[in-house]
Design a protein around this motif. Structure first.
Motif, PDB file in Angstrom:
ATOM      1  N   ARG A 117       0.833  -1.210   0.000  1.00 57.35           N
ATOM      2  CA  ARG A 117       0.000   0.000   0.000  1.00 57.35           C
ATOM      3  C   ARG A 117       0.865   1.255   0.000  1.00 57.35           C
ATOM      4  O   ARG A 117       0.555   2.245  -0.670  1.00 57.35           O
ATOM      5  CB  ARG A 117      -0.930  -0.006   1.200  1.00 57.35           C
TER       6      ARG A 117
ATOM      7  N   GLN B 220       2.154   1.776  -3.535  1.00 55.80           N
ATOM      8  CA  GLN B 220       1.073   2.262  -4.403  1.00 55.80           C
ATOM      9  C   GLN B 220       0.771   3.732  -4.133  1.00 55.80           C
ATOM     10  O   GLN B 220       0.638   4.526  -5.067  1.00 55.80           O
ATOM     11  CB  GLN B 220      -0.197   1.439  -4.183  1.00 55.80           C
ATOM     12  N   THR B 221       0.674   4.081  -2.876  1.00 55.06           N
ATOM     13  CA  THR B 221       0.355   5.459  -2.503  1.00 55.06           C
ATOM     14  C   THR B 221       1.454   6.412  -2.952  1.00 55.06           C
ATOM     15  O   THR B 221       1.181   7.471  -3.525  1.00 55.06           O
ATOM     16  CB  THR B 221       0.150   5.577  -0.979  1.00 55.06           C
TER      17      THR B 221
END
Length: 126
Positions: free
Chosen positions: A13, A16-17
């Motif tokens: 995550r 991705q962020t």
């Protein structure tokens, strides 16, 4: 062959962020390698020694997803059973790789903390 990876909880995550925010993630592989390199002495220090082949087979690798500590090779196929055990053959698990990574966590986590801080500063609009 024993392979133990160092993972950041939530790393997928995070990547991705940061990618969506425009951060440069090209150096993540080198950060993972650096973290694994920090854990390496703790792992080799816990490796059982009979002939020394197992201890000498321990090495570091890295991808953009994880730092990896590998033990064993074609010439040392018993690394996995020594680390994880093999009940059918009465081999108890030694967990030298797992325990070495765990005991050195505070040291290699600093590398990730520094990387996260640096990356957050690069994010557009932060």
């Amino acid at each position: 062959m024993t392979t133990t990876a160092l993972y950041i909880v939530g790393q997928r995550r995070f990547v991705q962020t940061m990618r969506k925010a425009g951060a440069d993630l090209d150096d993540l592989k080198s950060v993972n390698r650096q973290a694994a390199q920090i854990a390496l002495p703790a792992v080799t220090g816990r490796a059982p020694v009979r002939t020394g082949k197992l201890k000498r087979s321990i090495r570091v690798g890295a991808t953009r997803r994880a730092g990896v500590i590998r033990a064993g090779s074609k010439a040392v196929p018993y690394a996995g059973p020594i680390n994880y055990g093999w009940p059918a053959h009465h081999i108890r698990p030694r967990l030298f790789v797992n325990n070495g990574v765990a005991t050195s966590e505070s040291a290699w986590m600093r590398v990730y903390e520094q990387y996260v801080e640096k990356t957050m500063k690069q994010v557009k609009g932060a």
